[in-house]
Motif scaffolding. Structure first.
Motif, PDB file in Angstrom:
ATOM      1  N   GLY A  23      57.626 -29.698 -14.719  1.00  0.00           N
ATOM      2  CA  GLY A  23      58.356 -28.584 -14.219  1.00  0.00           C
ATOM      3  C   GLY A  23      58.995 -27.583 -15.065  1.00  0.00           C
ATOM      4  N   GLU A  24      59.259 -28.003 -16.247  1.00  0.00           N
ATOM      5  CA  GLU A  24      59.945 -27.248 -17.423  1.00  0.00           C
ATOM      6  C   GLU A  24      58.829 -26.319 -18.387  1.00  0.00           C
ATOM      7  OE1 GLU A  24      63.891 -28.584 -18.906  1.00  0.00           O
ATOM      8  OE2 GLU A  24      63.100 -30.386 -18.346  1.00  0.00           O
ATOM      9  N   LEU A  25      59.156 -25.237 -18.726  1.00  0.00           N
ATOM     10  CA  LEU A  25      58.303 -24.499 -19.543  1.00  0.00           C
ATOM     11  C   LEU A  25      58.634 -24.959 -20.768  1.00  0.00           C
ATOM     12  CD1 LEU A  25      56.298 -22.001 -19.729  1.00  0.00           C
ATOM     13  CD2 LEU A  25      58.418 -20.731 -20.017  1.00  0.00           C
ATOM     14  N   THR A  26      57.591 -25.629 -21.581  1.00  0.00           N
ATOM     15  CA  THR A  26      57.715 -26.403 -22.902  1.00  0.00           C
ATOM     16  C   THR A  26      56.831 -25.472 -23.902  1.00  0.00           C
ATOM     17  OG1 THR A  26      55.820 -27.922 -22.305  1.00  0.00           O
ATOM     18  CG2 THR A  26      57.980 -28.569 -21.923  1.00  0.00           C
ATOM     19  N   ALA A  27      55.869 -24.905 -23.384  1.00  0.00           N
ATOM     20  CA  ALA A  27      55.120 -24.154 -24.597  1.00  0.00           C
ATOM     21  C   ALA A  27      54.500 -22.950 -24.052  1.00  0.00           C
ATOM     22  CB  ALA A  27      53.937 -25.032 -25.219  1.00  0.00           C
ATOM     23  N   LEU A  28      54.405 -21.822 -25.019  1.00  0.00           N
ATOM     24  CA  LEU A  28      53.731 -20.697 -24.845  1.00  0.00           C
ATOM     25  C   LEU A  28      52.500 -20.504 -25.551  1.00  0.00           C
ATOM     26  CD1 LEU A  28      56.509 -18.063 -24.197  1.00  0.00           C
ATOM     27  CD2 LEU A  28      54.819 -18.517 -22.589  1.00  0.00           C
ATOM     28  N   ASN A  29      51.331 -20.457 -24.980  1.00  0.00           N
ATOM     29  CA  ASN A  29      50.040 -20.189 -25.861  1.00  0.00           C
ATOM     30  C   ASN A  29      50.122 -21.442 -26.967  1.00  0.00           C
ATOM     31  OD1 ASN A  29      49.113 -17.846 -24.594  1.00  0.00           O
ATOM     32  ND2 ASN A  29      50.491 -16.498 -26.088  1.00  0.00           N
ATOM     33  N   GLY A  30      50.404 -22.693 -26.481  1.00  0.00           N
ATOM     34  CA  GLY A  30      50.239 -23.518 -27.185  1.00  0.00           C
ATOM     35  C   GLY A  30      51.635 -24.098 -28.024  1.00  0.00           C
ATOM     36  N   GLU A  31      52.354 -23.129 -28.454  1.00  0.00           N
ATOM     37  CA  GLU A  31      53.512 -23.388 -29.286  1.00  0.00           C
ATOM     38  C   GLU A  31      54.753 -23.698 -28.509  1.00  0.00           C
ATOM     39  OE1 GLU A  31      56.448 -20.433 -32.124  1.00  0.00           O
ATOM     40  OE2 GLU A  31      54.360 -19.790 -31.445  1.00  0.00           O
TER      41      GLU A  31
ATOM     42  N   ASN B 130      58.495 -25.032 -27.766  1.00  0.00           N
ATOM     43  CA  ASN B 130      59.673 -24.542 -28.047  1.00  0.00           C
ATOM     44  C   ASN B 130      60.672 -25.031 -27.095  1.00  0.00           C
ATOM     45  OD1 ASN B 130      60.082 -22.997 -30.404  1.00  0.00           O
ATOM     46  ND2 ASN B 130      58.516 -21.730 -29.588  1.00  0.00           N
ATOM     47  N   PRO B 131      61.833 -24.913 -26.998  1.00  0.00           N
ATOM     48  CA  PRO B 131      62.885 -25.569 -25.976  1.00  0.00           C
ATOM     49  C   PRO B 131      62.642 -24.523 -24.888  1.00  0.00           C
ATOM     50  CG  PRO B 131      64.245 -25.452 -27.912  1.00  0.00           C
ATOM     51  CD  PRO B 131      62.791 -24.833 -28.244  1.00  0.00           C
ATOM     52  N   PRO B 132      62.839 -24.807 -23.533  1.00  0.00           N
ATOM     53  CA  PRO B 132      62.368 -23.849 -22.348  1.00  0.00           C
ATOM     54  C   PRO B 132      63.329 -22.554 -22.569  1.00  0.00           C
ATOM     55  CG  PRO B 132      62.539 -26.345 -21.624  1.00  0.00           C
ATOM     56  CD  PRO B 132      63.110 -26.278 -23.279  1.00  0.00           C
ATOM     57  N   GLU B 133      64.518 -22.604 -22.876  1.00  0.00           N
ATOM     58  CA  GLU B 133      65.397 -21.519 -23.029  1.00  0.00           C
ATOM     59  C   GLU B 133      64.801 -20.520 -23.990  1.00  0.00           C
ATOM     60  OE1 GLU B 133      68.131 -24.425 -25.086  1.00  0.00           O
ATOM     61  OE2 GLU B 133      66.480 -24.246 -23.592  1.00  0.00           O
ATOM     62  N   LYS B 134      64.155 -20.747 -25.043  1.00  0.00           N
ATOM     63  CA  LYS B 134      63.530 -20.104 -26.176  1.00  0.00           C
ATOM     64  C   LYS B 134      62.207 -19.452 -25.613  1.00  0.00           C
ATOM     65  CE  LYS B 134      62.925 -18.434 -30.238  1.00  0.00           C
ATOM     66  NZ  LYS B 134      63.731 -17.297 -30.781  1.00  0.00           N
ATOM     67  N   ASN B 135      61.673 -20.564 -24.840  1.00  0.00           N
ATOM     68  CA  ASN B 135      60.473 -19.831 -24.151  1.00  0.00           C
ATOM     69  C   ASN B 135      60.532 -18.692 -23.153  1.00  0.00           C
ATOM     70  OD1 ASN B 135      58.477 -21.629 -25.762  1.00  0.00           O
ATOM     71  ND2 ASN B 135      58.865 -23.439 -24.274  1.00  0.00           N
ATOM     72  N   ILE B 136      61.621 -18.906 -22.602  1.00  0.00           N
ATOM     73  CA  ILE B 136      61.920 -17.792 -21.687  1.00  0.00           C
ATOM     74  C   ILE B 136      62.181 -16.508 -22.370  1.00  0.00           C
ATOM     75  CG2 ILE B 136      63.564 -16.845 -20.005  1.00  0.00           C
ATOM     76  CD1 ILE B 136      64.123 -19.678 -19.223  1.00  0.00           C
ATOM     77  N   GLU B 137      62.858 -16.437 -23.589  1.00  0.00           N
ATOM     78  CA  GLU B 137      62.896 -15.173 -24.374  1.00  0.00           C
ATOM     79  C   GLU B 137      61.627 -14.822 -24.991  1.00  0.00           C
ATOM     80  OE1 GLU B 137      66.035 -16.500 -27.070  1.00  0.00           O
ATOM     81  OE2 GLU B 137      67.666 -16.509 -25.730  1.00  0.00           O
ATOM     82  N   LEU B 138      60.932 -15.772 -25.373  1.00  0.00           N
ATOM     83  CA  LEU B 138      59.710 -15.433 -26.107  1.00  0.00           C
ATOM     84  C   LEU B 138      58.537 -14.578 -25.243  1.00  0.00           C
ATOM     85  CD1 LEU B 138      58.859 -18.348 -28.159  1.00  0.00           C
ATOM     86  CD2 LEU B 138      59.584 -16.124 -28.950  1.00  0.00           C
ATOM     87  N   LEU B 139      58.825 -15.339 -23.850  1.00  0.00           N
ATOM     88  CA  LEU B 139      57.934 -14.488 -22.757  1.00  0.00           C
ATOM     89  C   LEU B 139      58.369 -13.277 -22.292  1.00  0.00           C
ATOM     90  CD1 LEU B 139      55.451 -14.732 -20.758  1.00  0.00           C
ATOM     91  CD2 LEU B 139      57.084 -16.141 -19.329  1.00  0.00           C
ATOM     92  N   GLN B 140      59.724 -13.097 -22.355  1.00  0.00           N
ATOM     93  CA  GLN B 140      60.387 -11.636 -21.991  1.00  0.00           C
ATOM     94  C   GLN B 140      59.985 -10.852 -23.094  1.00  0.00           C
ATOM     95  OE1 GLN B 140      62.490 -10.983 -19.528  1.00  0.00           O
ATOM     96  NE2 GLN B 140      62.673  -8.987 -20.290  1.00  0.00           N
ATOM     97  N   ASN B 141      59.890 -11.415 -24.269  1.00  0.00           N
ATOM     98  CA  ASN B 141      59.255 -10.341 -25.500  1.00  0.00           C
ATOM     99  C   ASN B 141      58.042 -10.054 -25.291  1.00  0.00           C
ATOM    100  OD1 ASN B 141      61.800 -10.477 -26.627  1.00  0.00           O
ATOM    101  ND2 ASN B 141      61.521 -12.111 -28.044  1.00  0.00           N
ATOM    102  N   LEU B 142      57.022 -10.618 -24.632  1.00  0.00           N
ATOM    103  CA  LEU B 142      55.598 -10.783 -24.604  1.00  0.00           C
ATOM    104  C   LEU B 142      55.340  -9.598 -23.415  1.00  0.00           C
ATOM    105  CD1 LEU B 142      53.928 -14.074 -24.962  1.00  0.00           C
ATOM    106  CD2 LEU B 142      53.795 -12.120 -26.715  1.00  0.00           C
TER     107      LEU B 142
END
Length: 396
Positions: A221-229, A231-243
C-alpha cells in the motif's frame, strides 16, 4: 521573568498581529514556531524567520515534520483512498493535526504555560488546534487574539503600523496554502456558490503538452518507487508532484460541511495526491476481495471525516488505522498512469497478487473452474430468497 507563550506562526497578517500584541501589550516572551508539513522552501523559511524577529519574538523555530506527517496521517489517507465528498484529499485539514501536535510538544520542551494561534472564530482550524492542545496539554492555556477580539484585517494593519511594523500587507487576491498532500486556493469566488476559480488562480500553470507515462510501485500500500527509482514514500510524493504539475493536473473545487456547521468552498490543486489515491485504489480492486473493498470503503469514509473534524486523538482512529494497515498485506504491484494536460488516466496494473488470474476463468468468457451444471445450481440457490419472497407475496 516574563511568561513564555508559544505562537503558531505562519508569517501572515494574523499571526504577525498576534506576535506583536502578545509581546508588547501582554508582556509575554514570545516563541514563534512554524511546522513544515511540506511546501516550504529554504528561502521561504528564512523569510518567515526574518519577519518573526521583526515582530519582536524571542525565538523562532521551524520544525521539519514531513516524515511525521506522512507516517501518522498521509499513509492512512492513501490506504483508505480518502477523498472528502469523493473530491478533496484533505490537504489542509490533515496538516493542521500534525502541526498542532508538534507545537504542543515544543511548548512542553521549553516549559511554556501558554500557546497562541491566529485562527478566527468562523473556521475549522480553531477547532483542530484547540482540541489537540487541550487534549495533550490541558495545563497549558490557549490564547486566540483574532478570535477573541473579532478583528478586521484593517484593524490589524493599523495596529501593526502604530507599533512601528510598517510592512506591505497588501492582501493577495488568492490565499495559497501549500503542503505535501496538496495546495488549497481561496479567493472571492470560493465565498459564493456560482463562480469557478479562474485557471490563473492555481499555482501550477500548463507547461507540458502531449502525454507522459509514469509507473507507480506500491509495496503493501505504500508508494515505494517511481519509474523504478526507489525513494521514501514522502519523497516519491514530492517527485510525482514535480512530474504532474507541469500538466496542471489535480485542480478542483471542494464543497463541504465545516465543523462549525456552515457550508464552505475551497479550491485545491493536488496532482500527486489524486494520482496516488486513484492508482492505489485501482491496485486494490485487483488484489482485495469484494468484502475487503466494501468494509474499507465505509471505514475510510469515517476516518476522513473524523480527521477533518479534529478527532485525530480519539482511540477509534488507531482502531481504523490498524484495520487499514492490515488490509494492505497484498496491495503490492505497479500501476501505469498517463499524464496529460489537465487530467490523467490509469492504464493498468501488474501484480503477483492480481485476483484477475486467468487460470480461474475470464469474465464473460469460458468458465474453467466449474461446470455448467454447477453454475446452474449456484444461480438457483442464489436466487432462492428472491423467488420465495415474490411467490409468497404475489399470493397475498
Amino acid at each position: 521573568m516574563k511568561s513564555k507563550v508559544v505562537l503558531a506562526y505562519s508569517g501572515g497578517l494574523d499571526t504577525s498581529y498576534c506576535a506583536v500584541h502578545l509581546s508588547k501589550d501582554l508582556d509575554f516572551e514570545v516563541h514563534a514556531v512554524s511546522v513544515n508539513t511540506g511546501g516550504f522552501t529554504i528561502e521561504e523559511i528564512q523569510t518567515i524567520e526574518s519577519k518573526a524577529y521583526k515582530m519582536g519574538v524571542a525565538s523562532y523555530v521551524n520544525v521539519d515534520a514531513i516524515h511525521t506527517f506522512y507516517e501518522k496521517v498521509v499513509k492512512y489517507l492513501i490506504f483508505g483512498n480518502v477523498l472528502k465528498n469523493n473530491t478533496y484529499p484533505l490537504s489542509v485539514s490533515a496538516e493542521r493535526i500534525i502541526q498542532a501536535i508538534e507545537i504542543v510538544e515544543y511548548a512542553k520542551s521549553i516549559g511554556a504555560k501558554y500557546i497562541a494561534h491566529g485562527s478566527t472564530g468562523a473556521g475549522n482550524d480553531q477547532v483542530r488546534f484547540d482540541m489537540i492542545f487541550q487534549t495533550l496539554a490541558p495545563e497549558i492555556e490557549i490564547i486566540t487574539p483574532i478570535r477573541d477580539k473579532k478583528l478586521s484585517r484593517e484593524a490589524e494593519i493599523d495596529y501593526l503600523i502604530s507599533n512601528g511594523v510598517d510592512m506591505s500587507w497588501d492582501k493577495a487576491r488568492y490565499s495559497i496554502n501549500k503542503g505535501l498532500w496538496g495546495t488549497s486556493v481561496g479567493g472571492s469566488e470560493t465565498l459564493t456558490s456560482d463562480k469557478p476559480l479562474p485557471g490563473s488562480a492555481y499555482p501550477s500553470q500548463l507547461k507540458k503538452e502531449g502525454e507522459e507515462k509514469v509507473v507507480l510501485t506500491f509495496e503493501k500500500g505504500e508508494l515505494t518507487a517511481l519509474n523504478g527509482e526507489v525513494n521514501p514514500p514522502e519523497k516519491n510524493i514530492e517527485l510525482l508532484q514535480n512530474l504532474a504539475s507541469p500538466f496542471a493536473i489535480g485542480r478542483d473545487v471542494h464543497v463541504g460541511d465545516t465543523i462549525v456547521g456552515i457550508k464552505g468552498r475551497v479550491g485545491f490543486e493536488a496532482s500527486a495526491a489524486l494520482i496516488i489515491v486513484k492508482a492505489h485504489h485501482l491496485l486494490e480492486k485487483h488484489t482485495l476481495t469484494k468484502w475487503q473493498l466494501q468494509h474499507k470503503e465505509y471505514l475510510s469514509s469515517f476516518y476522513g471525516m473524523h480527521l477533518h473534524e479534529g478527532q485525530y486523538l480519539d482511540p477509534v482512529m488507531r482502531n481504523i488505522e490498524a484495520f487499514l494497515k492490515s488490509s494492505q498485506e497484498m496491495v503490492s504491484g505497479d500501476v501505469t498512469v498517463s499524464l496529460k494536460p489537465y487530467h490523467f488516466s490509469l492504464d493498468g496494473i501488474a501484480s503477483d497478487h492480481d485476483l484477475m488470474n486467468a487460470k480461474f476463468g475470464s469474465y464473460g468468457e469460458m468458465n474453467k473452474g466449474w461446470t455448467a451444471d454447477e453454475a446452474k445450481g449456484f444461480i438457483k440457490i442464489l436466487g432462492n430468497q428472491n423467488r420465495i419472497y415474490h411467490q409468497v407475496n404475489s399470493e397475498s
